[in-house]
Design an enzyme around this catalytic site. Sequence first.
Site, short mmCIF file in Angstrom:
data_model
loop_
_atom_site.label_atom_id
_atom_site.label_comp_id
_atom_site.label_asym_id
_atom_site.label_seq_id
_atom_site.Cartn_x
_atom_site.Cartn_y
_atom_site.Cartn_z
N ASN A 87 79.19 69.34 19.17
CA ASN A 87 78.89 69.44 17.74
C ASN A 87 78.74 70.89 17.27
O ASN A 87 78.98 71.18 16.10
CB ASN A 87 77.58 68.65 17.48
CG ASN A 87 76.92 69.04 16.17
OD1 ASN A 87 77.33 68.59 15.10
ND2 ASN A 87 75.92 69.91 16.23
N TYR A 124 88.77 77.98 10.58
CA TYR A 124 87.95 76.79 10.78
C TYR A 124 88.82 75.52 10.84
O TYR A 124 88.66 74.67 11.73
CB TYR A 124 86.94 76.69 9.63
CG TYR A 124 85.98 75.53 9.69
CD1 TYR A 124 84.83 75.59 10.48
CD2 TYR A 124 86.19 74.37 8.94
CE1 TYR A 124 83.93 74.54 10.52
CE2 TYR A 124 85.29 73.31 8.98
CZ TYR A 124 84.17 73.40 9.77
OH TYR A 124 83.27 72.35 9.81
N ASP A 168 84.27 82.13 6.64
CA ASP A 168 85.37 81.90 5.71
C ASP A 168 85.93 83.19 5.10
O ASP A 168 85.22 84.20 5.01
CB ASP A 168 84.90 80.99 4.56
CG ASP A 168 84.46 79.61 5.02
OD1 ASP A 168 84.72 79.27 6.19
OD2 ASP A 168 83.87 78.88 4.21
#
Length: 241
Positions: free
Chosen positions: A82, A147, A88
Amino acid sequence: MGRTALVTGGSRGIGAAISKALKAEGYNVAASYAGNDEAAAKFTEETGIKTYKWDVGDYEASEAGIAQVEADLGPIEVVVANAGITWDGFFHKMTPEQWNKVIATNLTGVFNTVRPVWPGMRERKFGRVIVISSVNGQKGQAGQVNYAATKAGDIGIVRSLAQEGARAGITANAVCPGYIGTEMVRAIDEDVLNKHIIPQIPAGRLGEPEEIARCVTFLASDDAEFINGSTISANGAQFFA
Ligand code: NDP
C-alpha cells in the site's frame, strides 16, 4: 491463531484503515512506515498494532524488515503493498529525481515488498497479495506521468503474479481507489478539490479509507480464492476500467 498480515504504509491513511480492518478480522497485523515516527507511535498506542520502519524503495531494508516481522509474528500469509507517494508536476517540468523517487517507492517498492514473502507463500501453498493501485493508473492523469506509470504497473504485476501463483494457492489482486479523503488528497488545494476533482465523481464525495479496507479484507479472505489477477475499482463511478 490468526494469519499474519503485513501492510506497508500501514500506519496512516488508507493503510491504517486496512491494518485496523485486518486486525478486526483476527489477523496478526504488522504495519510498516517510512519515517513519521510520531504518527506510527500514536497508531500503535491507539490500535495495539506493531509498526516497523523501513523504506520500501530499498530491497535490503525491506528484506530485513520483513524478516523481523516474521520473527515477531510468524510467516506472512497476506501482504498488502500500500505504501505510496505522489510528486506531481507537468511532464515538461518533471525532473529525473521526481520520476525516480516515485518509481522507486510505488513500483520497485511493490517488488521489494512481495519478492521476499513469495517463496514462503509458494512453499506453504497459500498467499494473498493485494496491491493498492489507483484510478489514475487506469485512466492516466495530467501532472502524474510518474505516478500513473507506477499504478498502471501494479496492474501488470498482479496479473503476472496471479498466473505464476495460482497453482500454488496464491492470489494477487489490485484495488484501484478513486479519490479518498486521506492526507495525500487533503494536501491538494481546496479550490482545486472542490472545483475540479469532486465534480468529476458522480457520487459527489471523496471515498473513505474504510471503503478501501473492506475491499482488501474481502480479497484476503478464503471466500476470494477464485478471484485472481483482478482489479477492484472503488471510485464512486468516476471511471470504468
Ligand atoms: P498517505 O500519504 O496518507 O500514507 C502513506 C503511507 O505510506 C504512510 O504510512 C507512509 O509512511 C508510507 N510510506 C510512504 N513512502 C514510504 C516508503 N518509501 N517506505 C515505506 N512506507 C512509505 O497515503 P494514502 O493513504 O493516501 O495512500 C495509500 C496508497 O493508496 C498509496 O499507494 C496511494 O498511491 C494509493 N491511493 C491513494 C488515493 C487517495 O485518494 N488517497 C487514491 C488512489 C490510490 P510515513 O507515515 O512514515 O510517511
